[in-house]
Write a protein that holds these residues in place. Sequence first.
Motif, PDB file in Angstrom:
ATOM      1  N   PHE A   1      -4.811  41.811  91.674  1.00  0.00           N
ATOM      2  CA  PHE A   1      -6.275  41.919  92.160  1.00  0.00           C
ATOM      3  C   PHE A   1      -6.828  42.681  93.122  1.00  0.00           C
ATOM      4  O   PHE A   1      -6.391  41.975  93.905  1.00  0.00           O
ATOM      5  CB  PHE A   1      -6.870  41.226  90.738  1.00  0.00           C
TER       6      PHE A   1
ATOM      7  N   TRP B   1       0.384  45.555  87.228  1.00  0.00           N
ATOM      8  CA  TRP B   1       1.031  44.145  86.784  1.00  0.00           C
ATOM      9  C   TRP B   1       2.594  44.700  86.989  1.00  0.00           C
ATOM     10  O   TRP B   1       3.037  46.390  86.562  1.00  0.00           O
ATOM     11  CB  TRP B   1       0.969  44.003  85.183  1.00  0.00           C
TER      12      TRP B   1
ATOM     13  N   ALA C   1       0.198  39.771  87.965  1.00  0.00           N
ATOM     14  CA  ALA C   1      -0.792  40.921  88.087  1.00  0.00           C
ATOM     15  C   ALA C   1      -1.633  41.234  88.716  1.00  0.00           C
ATOM     16  O   ALA C   1      -1.332  40.176  89.695  1.00  0.00           O
ATOM     17  CB  ALA C   1      -1.872  41.084  86.393  1.00  0.00           C
TER      18      ALA C   1
ATOM     19  N   VAL D   1      -9.545  37.337  85.475  1.00  0.00           N
ATOM     20  CA  VAL D   1      -8.275  37.043  86.111  1.00  0.00           C
ATOM     21  C   VAL D   1      -7.816  35.665  84.938  1.00  0.00           C
ATOM     22  O   VAL D   1      -6.519  35.575  84.727  1.00  0.00           O
ATOM     23  CB  VAL D   1      -8.379  35.933  87.841  1.00  0.00           C
TER      24      VAL D   1
ATOM     25  N   SER E   1      -6.586  44.129  85.314  1.00  0.00           N
ATOM     26  CA  SER E   1      -5.924  44.466  86.884  1.00  0.00           C
ATOM     27  C   SER E   1      -5.563  45.391  87.734  1.00  0.00           C
ATOM     28  O   SER E   1      -6.100  46.432  86.914  1.00  0.00           O
ATOM     29  CB  SER E   1      -4.514  43.634  86.815  1.00  0.00           C
TER      30      SER E   1
END
Length: 189
Positions: A163, A147, A161, A48, A144
């Motif tokens: 995750f 995105w 993005a 991140v 990621s």
Amino acid sequence: MGTGTALAVDPDVVTCTLAPRYEAVRTARDFARTTLLQWGLGDLFDDVALVASELVTNALRHAIGEPTAAELRSCTGSSRLALPAQPGPAQSLDSRLPIRISLVHRSPQLVCAVSDPSSDGPVTREADFVAESGRGLHLVDSFSRSWGWHPLAGAGKVVWALFEADEASAVDLERSTDPASPGRHRRSA
């Protein structure tokens, strides 16, 4: 967190307004670290933070504009580079709008989103591994799950993005702050 202001109405949605200076990238990383640790998602920090750094850098570089050579020379020896308050040739009047980073945790996912005043969407360039820049969106794509970007009403855009943040793989606050805990391993593609 320095220059940012954190807002919280929903505890799983937090936003930080960033000053239009290059140290805003560090502020974004600090904001991400603090938030992820509070959510017990410290194991996501590396990915991140890298993505947040790239998105905020792009917002500063493309939405606010590159500093001129004179601006860079004038701040030599200074740890702070303030971008011009008045729009320059590469800037529009909209560039006075803020840049914001937001983190949204809706288990099992986490979204990192950066909004900026430019309505121009991000453009992925051909990767040039010798160049000093131009690989940021490739990194975002690599670190990621997915995105994208969306225009904002009126002016500006948000680049996001996604995750995976499943609770089973999350490291709790105690372990993520324990210097004796083993290092993190990258997932394989």
